[in-house]
Motif scaffolding. Sequence first.
Motif, PDB file in Angstrom:
ATOM      1  N   LEU A  33       0.802  -1.227   0.000  1.00 54.67           N
ATOM      2  CA  LEU A  33       0.000   0.000   0.000  1.00 54.67           C
ATOM      3  C   LEU A  33       0.834   1.277   0.000  1.00 54.67           C
ATOM      4  O   LEU A  33       0.287   2.352   0.230  1.00 54.67           O
ATOM      5  CB  LEU A  33      -0.928   0.016   1.219  1.00 54.67           C
ATOM      6  CG  LEU A  33      -1.926  -1.122   1.332  1.00 54.67           C
ATOM      7  CD1 LEU A  33      -2.729  -0.976   2.607  1.00 54.67           C
ATOM      8  CD2 LEU A  33      -2.833  -1.173   0.131  1.00 54.67           C
ATOM      9  N   ALA A  34       2.105   1.184  -0.265  1.00 59.13           N
ATOM     10  CA  ALA A  34       2.984   2.345  -0.137  1.00 59.13           C
ATOM     11  C   ALA A  34       2.538   3.511  -1.015  1.00 59.13           C
ATOM     12  O   ALA A  34       2.541   4.666  -0.582  1.00 59.13           O
ATOM     13  CB  ALA A  34       4.418   1.950  -0.464  1.00 59.13           C
ATOM     14  N   TRP A  38      -5.328   7.447   0.058  1.00 59.18           N
ATOM     15  CA  TRP A  38      -5.737   7.351   1.452  1.00 59.18           C
ATOM     16  C   TRP A  38      -6.928   6.420   1.656  1.00 59.18           C
ATOM     17  O   TRP A  38      -7.006   5.715   2.658  1.00 59.18           O
ATOM     18  CB  TRP A  38      -6.054   8.732   2.024  1.00 59.18           C
ATOM     19  CG  TRP A  38      -7.272   9.359   1.420  1.00 59.18           C
ATOM     20  CD1 TRP A  38      -7.337  10.152   0.326  1.00 59.18           C
ATOM     21  CD2 TRP A  38      -8.621   9.217   1.891  1.00 59.18           C
ATOM     22  NE1 TRP A  38      -8.636  10.509   0.071  1.00 59.18           N
ATOM     23  CE2 TRP A  38      -9.441   9.959   1.024  1.00 59.18           C
ATOM     24  CE3 TRP A  38      -9.197   8.549   2.959  1.00 59.18           C
ATOM     25  CZ2 TRP A  38     -10.816  10.037   1.179  1.00 59.18           C
ATOM     26  CZ3 TRP A  38     -10.573   8.620   3.125  1.00 59.18           C
ATOM     27  CH2 TRP A  38     -11.365   9.364   2.238  1.00 59.18           C
ATOM     28  N   TYR A  39      -7.882   6.390   0.719  1.00 61.94           N
ATOM     29  CA  TYR A  39      -9.072   5.571   0.913  1.00 61.94           C
ATOM     30  C   TYR A  39      -8.753   4.073   0.819  1.00 61.94           C
ATOM     31  O   TYR A  39      -9.425   3.260   1.440  1.00 61.94           O
ATOM     32  CB  TYR A  39     -10.197   5.958  -0.057  1.00 61.94           C
ATOM     33  CG  TYR A  39      -9.820   5.912  -1.523  1.00 61.94           C
ATOM     34  CD1 TYR A  39      -9.912   4.740  -2.245  1.00 61.94           C
ATOM     35  CD2 TYR A  39      -9.375   7.062  -2.178  1.00 61.94           C
ATOM     36  CE1 TYR A  39      -9.562   4.688  -3.575  1.00 61.94           C
ATOM     37  CE2 TYR A  39      -9.026   7.023  -3.503  1.00 61.94           C
ATOM     38  CZ  TYR A  39      -9.122   5.835  -4.212  1.00 61.94           C
ATOM     39  OH  TYR A  39      -8.773   5.792  -5.532  1.00 61.94           O
ATOM     40  N   VAL A  40      -7.727   3.710   0.065  1.00 59.61           N
ATOM     41  CA  VAL A  40      -7.301   2.307   0.018  1.00 59.61           C
ATOM     42  C   VAL A  40      -6.696   1.917   1.368  1.00 59.61           C
ATOM     43  O   VAL A  40      -6.978   0.836   1.899  1.00 59.61           O
ATOM     44  CB  VAL A  40      -6.308   2.066  -1.131  1.00 59.61           C
ATOM     45  CG1 VAL A  40      -5.779   0.642  -1.100  1.00 59.61           C
ATOM     46  CG2 VAL A  40      -6.953   2.370  -2.473  1.00 59.61           C
ATOM     47  N   PHE A  45      -7.110  -1.056   6.381  1.00 63.36           N
ATOM     48  CA  PHE A  45      -6.985  -1.140   7.831  1.00 63.36           C
ATOM     49  C   PHE A  45      -8.336  -1.363   8.512  1.00 63.36           C
ATOM     50  O   PHE A  45      -8.403  -1.983   9.578  1.00 63.36           O
ATOM     51  CB  PHE A  45      -6.271   0.086   8.379  1.00 63.36           C
ATOM     52  CG  PHE A  45      -4.795   0.035   8.142  1.00 63.36           C
ATOM     53  CD1 PHE A  45      -4.003  -0.890   8.796  1.00 63.36           C
ATOM     54  CD2 PHE A  45      -4.191   0.889   7.235  1.00 63.36           C
ATOM     55  CE1 PHE A  45      -2.640  -0.963   8.575  1.00 63.36           C
ATOM     56  CE2 PHE A  45      -2.825   0.825   7.002  1.00 63.36           C
ATOM     57  CZ  PHE A  45      -2.049  -0.098   7.672  1.00 63.36           C
ATOM     58  N   LEU A  46      -9.403  -0.892   7.904  1.00 65.75           N
ATOM     59  CA  LEU A  46     -10.734  -1.173   8.439  1.00 65.75           C
ATOM     60  C   LEU A  46     -11.034  -2.666   8.362  1.00 65.75           C
ATOM     61  O   LEU A  46     -11.422  -3.296   9.363  1.00 65.75           O
ATOM     62  CB  LEU A  46     -11.798  -0.385   7.678  1.00 65.75           C
ATOM     63  CG  LEU A  46     -13.243  -0.623   8.112  1.00 65.75           C
ATOM     64  CD1 LEU A  46     -13.476  -0.019   9.482  1.00 65.75           C
ATOM     65  CD2 LEU A  46     -14.194  -0.035   7.099  1.00 65.75           C
ATOM     66  N   LEU A  47     -10.823  -3.259   7.182  1.00 62.99           N
ATOM     67  CA  LEU A  47     -11.102  -4.682   7.011  1.00 62.99           C
ATOM     68  C   LEU A  47     -10.124  -5.561   7.787  1.00 62.99           C
ATOM     69  O   LEU A  47     -10.530  -6.538   8.419  1.00 62.99           O
ATOM     70  CB  LEU A  47     -11.076  -5.038   5.523  1.00 62.99           C
ATOM     71  CG  LEU A  47     -12.206  -4.444   4.699  1.00 62.99           C
ATOM     72  CD1 LEU A  47     -12.013  -4.762   3.232  1.00 62.99           C
ATOM     73  CD2 LEU A  47     -13.553  -4.925   5.183  1.00 62.99           C
TER      74      LEU A  47
END
Length: 73
Positions: A33-34, A38-40, A45-47
Amino acid sequence: MPVRLKKLIGMILIVLLVIVYALLATTIATYRLAESPWYVHFLYFLLSGILWIVPAMFIIRWMAGPKSSDKQV
């Protein structure tokens, strides 16, 4: 197996699960994810923050043992 022993083993398993899962999730995020927006990051991190609950739920169910209505007389 005594209830106290099951709870001790379950507690150790949950602590190990959280440590290993956190290291794995952070490693994946670092390498994959580097350059992501931001939404990714937010969705990942939510999942990944919720996903560890599934194996922990099975460990907790095992620790609790059978329900009182399931016991044989």
